[in-house]
Structures are given as structure tokens and as C-alpha cells.
Design a protein around this motif. Structure first.
Motif, short mmCIF file in Angstrom:
data_model
loop_
_atom_site.label_atom_id
_atom_site.label_comp_id
_atom_site.label_asym_id
_atom_site.label_seq_id
_atom_site.Cartn_x
_atom_site.Cartn_y
_atom_site.Cartn_z
N ASN A 19 0.83 -1.21 0.00
CA ASN A 19 0.00 0.00 0.00
C ASN A 19 0.86 1.26 0.00
O ASN A 19 0.71 2.14 0.84
CB ASN A 19 -0.93 -0.02 1.23
N ASN A 21 2.86 4.17 -2.82
CA ASN A 21 2.43 5.19 -3.76
C ASN A 21 1.40 4.66 -4.77
O ASN A 21 0.37 5.26 -5.02
CB ASN A 21 3.68 5.71 -4.48
N ARG A 22 1.68 3.48 -5.32
CA ARG A 22 0.82 2.93 -6.37
C ARG A 22 -0.39 2.17 -5.80
O ARG A 22 -1.36 1.92 -6.51
CB ARG A 22 1.66 2.00 -7.26
N GLY A 23 -0.31 1.80 -4.53
CA GLY A 23 -1.40 1.04 -3.91
C GLY A 23 -2.75 1.73 -4.03
O GLY A 23 -3.81 1.10 -3.98
N1 LIG Z 1 1.89 1.10 -13.96
C1 LIG Z 1 2.38 2.23 -13.50
O1 LIG Z 1 2.28 3.26 -14.13
C2 LIG Z 1 3.05 2.24 -12.16
C3 LIG Z 1 3.28 3.46 -11.51
C4 LIG Z 1 3.91 3.44 -10.26
C5 LIG Z 1 4.32 2.24 -9.72
N2 LIG Z 1 4.08 1.07 -10.38
C6 LIG Z 1 4.53 -0.21 -9.80
O2 LIG Z 1 3.93 -0.38 -8.53
C7 LIG Z 1 4.83 -1.05 -7.66
C8 LIG Z 1 4.97 -0.26 -6.37
O3 LIG Z 1 5.57 0.99 -6.64
P1 LIG Z 1 5.39 2.23 -5.65
O4 LIG Z 1 5.83 3.42 -6.38
O5 LIG Z 1 4.02 2.21 -5.09
O6 LIG Z 1 6.44 1.88 -4.51
P2 LIG Z 1 6.33 2.26 -2.96
O7 LIG Z 1 7.68 2.07 -2.38
O8 LIG Z 1 5.68 3.60 -2.81
O9 LIG Z 1 5.31 1.17 -2.37
C9 LIG Z 1 5.64 -0.17 -2.20
C10 LIG Z 1 4.92 -0.68 -0.97
O10 LIG Z 1 5.15 -2.09 -0.85
C11 LIG Z 1 5.34 -2.37 0.52
N3 LIG Z 1 5.96 -3.67 0.74
C12 LIG Z 1 7.28 -3.96 0.93
N4 LIG Z 1 7.43 -5.29 1.16
C13 LIG Z 1 6.19 -5.83 1.11
C14 LIG Z 1 5.69 -7.14 1.29
N5 LIG Z 1 6.50 -8.18 1.53
N6 LIG Z 1 4.35 -7.34 1.20
C15 LIG Z 1 3.51 -6.31 0.94
N7 LIG Z 1 3.93 -5.04 0.76
C16 LIG Z 1 5.26 -4.81 0.84
C17 LIG Z 1 6.16 -1.20 1.02
O11 LIG Z 1 6.15 -1.11 2.43
C18 LIG Z 1 5.47 -0.05 0.34
O12 LIG Z 1 4.41 0.46 1.12
C19 LIG Z 1 6.14 -1.23 -8.43
O13 LIG Z 1 6.22 -2.54 -8.93
C20 LIG Z 1 6.02 -0.24 -9.57
O14 LIG Z 1 6.70 -0.66 -10.73
C21 LIG Z 1 3.45 1.06 -11.57
#
Ligand SMILES: NC(=O)c1ccc[n+]([C@@H]2O[C@H](COP(=O)([O-])OP(=O)(O)OC[C@H]3O[C@@H](n4cnc5c(N)ncnc54)[C@H](O)[C@@H]3O)[C@@H](O)[C@H]2O)c1
Length: 400
Positions: A19, A21-23
């Protein structure tokens, strides 16, 4: 609609793994749908769980593990954790009969991507990969001009990705480490390699790459930002020029500049270049066919696609221009379309514009390109997918 699916009007119980940024896409999907609710969230980080409780209220189970989300009885789950975690988590969900939305990149290795496809086939659980760029109006416009024969038969695609926010977005947290992403050719390049494959109508079978850590390795100011989110430190005005960046991730072992060349199985040749310290943030595609070429300038409604199909010297305006259509929502309107498509797919098995096989091919190309980049830049073969799996996904995840 296939038997065993929830049905077009079925309410859906949704889960979230990761959960950050992308969550937030899970919340957006549920709100836009109206007949779906986020009922379970897993994240090991306290701040992320606090955000989840605030967003989803006391009715949602907020915990730390995938198992807890499964136990909450979800129909579908969004996997928006770190890239290298996608495969294990998606496989655990599919084994429990949960339909999976996994964000790009599908995985960080070819072996993991293939294991995910094999598990989907074995379990019959639905698998969807969030390649939202296929829903961006500019990409659809480029695709449709090519599909409509406006430049003849495609021969070459060149993509340049100016990752203007690169320092803030990819060098201040986990993205900067090979252990989490393999290389940024997966984390970022998977998007564009997928677009190249989609527009070309083929998949890369031979690839080479060159790249290095050319700038951010020289920045000595480092900071562990665990627990923070990109929105807390991204600042286009303050963090410029790139060598003035403060507080980069303690470990940086990914490349910040890379160039890939690809030979596709249908004779198209392509290139993809990515730089993480340009002042501007956008991507540019040039597509050359047997009867002309097209190129996008900008990504949103203030942009245009130009087409050249007469012999000339320099002609900045092109012979024809196509304004990029407007669409509401994140990523130039791509996200709402992507999320609606996923929920429809979960309910009815409807065909999708995104493709798990294509997502695998983007990972395969990015991963083999990474090997090439780190082992002398020779051209390497990209292994083909098991034809049984390809047929299963080509038929819309039916016919096991
Ligand atoms: N399609 C798109 O345009 C797009 C845009 C942004 C991000 N994304 C993808 O979304 C994913 C997350 O990116 P983000 O920017 O949200 O990163 P982020 O670091 O903001 O969020 C990742 C979250 O995962 C959590 N996490 C870590 N270990 C975990 C586990 N074992 N179980 C559950 N959660 C866990 C973290 O604590 C964190 O809250 C990436 O794979 C990224 O490539 C895609």
C-alpha cells in the motif's frame, strides 16, 4: 462469459498487497466501479497500514501478509509491492484461487515471469498485468495509425525515454538497487518494450544493450528513506541540476543511462534509450514504415502526433498532424481504463488490451538486455515462451 466467473454484475471483494504510492489504484478502482470494495490490505510498513485504515475504514482487514488477504476472502487482489516481490506474491494468490492484478514489471527475471504464467495455467486463476500505457491516448493513437496502414508496413521503432524525475523517483529508494529491480530496463523499460512489441505486432528474439551508472554514483549525499513515499521528497524546483541532488539511496548499483537494440520475430528492428537525468520528463516514439513515419511530441492533450509521407528535407510540422485526445485520470487517462478493464476481466473473462504473454516478453527482453549490458554488450537470444502457455493465454485463459 465463462462458467465459474463471478458474472457481470457481481460485487467484488478486493485486496491490496503493497500500500505505497501505487497502492492507491485499488481504492480508485473500487470507487469508480461502485460495486467493488477493498476489504483487505497487506503491508509490512506501519505507515502504509495506517494509510490503509484511514482509506478503507474499520471494515477492512489490515495486516502484513498475503495469507491474511487471502483469509479475508478476496475475489481479486492488486499486487503493488516491490518489483522482485511480484512473482511470489502473485503465485501465492493464484494458488488460493484469487484473481491477480500485478503491476508492471510483471517480474524482475524471466524465470519468475514464466513461473507466474505456469501457475495461472495450472490453477485457472485469472492473471492480469497492469501495462497501463496500452490505454494511454497517445499510444493508442500511434498504434491505430500503424494498424490503419498510414505508414505502410512497420520496419523500425525508436523510443527515447527522458526520465526527467529520475533522480527523485528511482535513485532515492529501493528502485536504485539491483536486488529489487534487476535493472531499470525492467522497472521503466518494461513499459516501452511492451509498447514497441504491441505496435510492431511482434516480440523481440535478439537483443543487445549498453549502459552504465554515469552520474548518480558521483553524488555522495546519501539517506535511508525507508518508510517515506516519493511524494514526500519529489521536488522539480529544488532538486536540480542532478549532481546537486541530496539524500540519494545508500546503495546505487543500477544504470542511469542505457541503450537497447532489438530484433523482433517479424523483421521489425527497434531501439530503446533511457536517461534518468534529463530536465524534461516524457517519452518520444518514432515509427518508420514502408510508406512514411510518425512521431509523438508530448504525451497528453497539449501534444501531437506528426506524420510524414512525402519526400522532403526538414519539415518540422509533418505532412499531417493528429492532436493527442484528452482522457481524464492518472497517467493521461490510462489508469481508469486499465482498472475498469481488470474488473471486467475478473467478472466475465472479457478480452483485454493488456496481455500477460506480452508482459512476459517485456520482462524477457529487459532481463536479457540487462545481461547483455552487464556482460560486454553482445547480442543475445531471448528465449521463447512454452507454446502450451502461449496458447492458453492466446485463448483468453481458457481451455486448460
Ligand atoms: N503502472 C504504473 O504506471 C506504475 C506506476 C507506479 C508504480 N508502479 C509499480 O507499482 C509497484 C509499487 O511501486 P510504488 O511506487 O508504489 O512503490 P512504494 O515504495 O511507494 O510502495 C511499495 C509498498 O510495498 C510495501 N511492501 C514492501 N514489502 C512488502 C511485502 N513483503 N508485502 C507487501 N507489501 C510490501 C512497502 O512497504 C510499500 O508500502 C512497483 O512494482 C512499480 O513498478 C506502476
Amino acid at each position: 462469459m465463462r462458467a465459474g466467473l463471478p458474472g457481470p454484475d457481481a460485487p467484488l471483494r478486493l485486496g491490496v498487497i503493497g500500500n505505497g504510492n501505487r497502492g492507491v489504484i485499488a481504492e480508485r478502482a473500487a470507487r469508480a466501479d461502485g460495486n467493488a470494495a477493498v476489504v483487505a490490505v497487506a503491508d509490512p510498513l506501519q505507515r502504509a497500514r495506517d494509510r490503509a485504515r484511514k482509506a478503507y475504514g474499520p471494515g477492512a482487514h489490515v495486516g502484513q501478509s498475503v495469507a491474511e488477504v487471502i483469509d479475508a476472502g478476496v475475489d481479486a487482489a492488486f499486487v503493488t509491492s516491490l518489483d522482485h516481490q511480484h512473482a511470489e506474491q502473485a503465485i501465492e494468490l493464484m494458488r488460493a484461487g484469487v484473481a491477480v492484478f500485478v503491476d508492471k514489471p510483471m517480474a524482475t527475471t524471466l524465470a519468475d515471469a514464466d513461473r507466474m504464467l505456469a501457475t495461472a495455467h495450472e490453477t485457472g486463476s485469472r492473471l492480469y498485468v497492469g501495462h497501463n500505457m496500452r490505454h494511454m491516448p497517445v499510444i493508442r493513437l500511434l498504434h491505430d495509425l500503424v494498424a490503419g496502414g498510414r505508414i505502410g508496413q512497420v520496419k523500425a521503432i525508436w523510443c527515447r525515454y527522458f526520465v526527467g524525475d529520475g533522480g527523485d523517483r528511482f535513485f532515492k529508494d529501493w528502485h536504485a538497487e539491483r536486488a529489487n529491480v534487476n535493472s531499470l530496463l525492467l522497472q521503466k523499460g518494461a513499459h516501452d518494450i511492451d509498447v514497441i512489441h504491441w505496435i510492431a505486432g511482434g516480440y523481440t528474439r535478439r537483443v543487445s544493450a549498453m549502459g552504465a551508472l554515469t552520474l548518480y554514483g558521483d553524488v555522495t549525499s546519501r539517506q535511508d528513506r525507508t518508510g517515506e513515499m516519493v511524494t514526500e521528497w519529489l521536488d522539480r524546483d529544488a532538486n536540480w541540476p542532478p549532481l546537486a541532488q541530496q539524500g540519494l539511496h545508500p546503495v546505487i548499483d543500477v544504470e542511469d543511462l542505457s541503450m537497447v537494440t532489438m530484433a523482433l520475430d517479424n523483421g521489425v528492428h527497434a531501439s530503446y534509450s533511457e536517461c534518468h537525468y534529463t530536465p524534461d520528463y516524457w517519452r518520444n516514439y518514432t515509427i518508420i514504415g514502408t510508406e512514411g513515419r510518425i512521431e509523438n511530441f508530448g504525451l497528453g492533450e497539449d501534444g501531437v502526433v506528426r506524420l510524414w509521407n512525402r519526400r522532403t528535407e526538414y519539415n518540422a510540422e509533418g505532412d499531417e498532424q493528429f492532436p493527442i485526445p484528452h482522457a481524464e485520470g492518472g497517467h493521461h487517462g490510462a489508469d481508469p481504463a486499465l482498472l475498469a478493464e481488470f474488473l471486467e476481466f475478473v467478472r466475465t473473462g472479457a478480452p483485454t488490451r493488456t496481455s500477460p504473454v506480452a508482459a512476459r516478453e517485456a520482462v524477457a527482453t529487459g532481463a536479457v538486455a540487462t545481461t547483455s549490458m552487464r556482460t560486454g554488450s553482445g547480442a543475445l537470444d531471448v528465449p521463447e515462451l512454452d507454446p502450451v502457455l502461449r496458447a492458453y493465454f492466446d485463448s483468453g485463459q481458457t481451455g486448460r
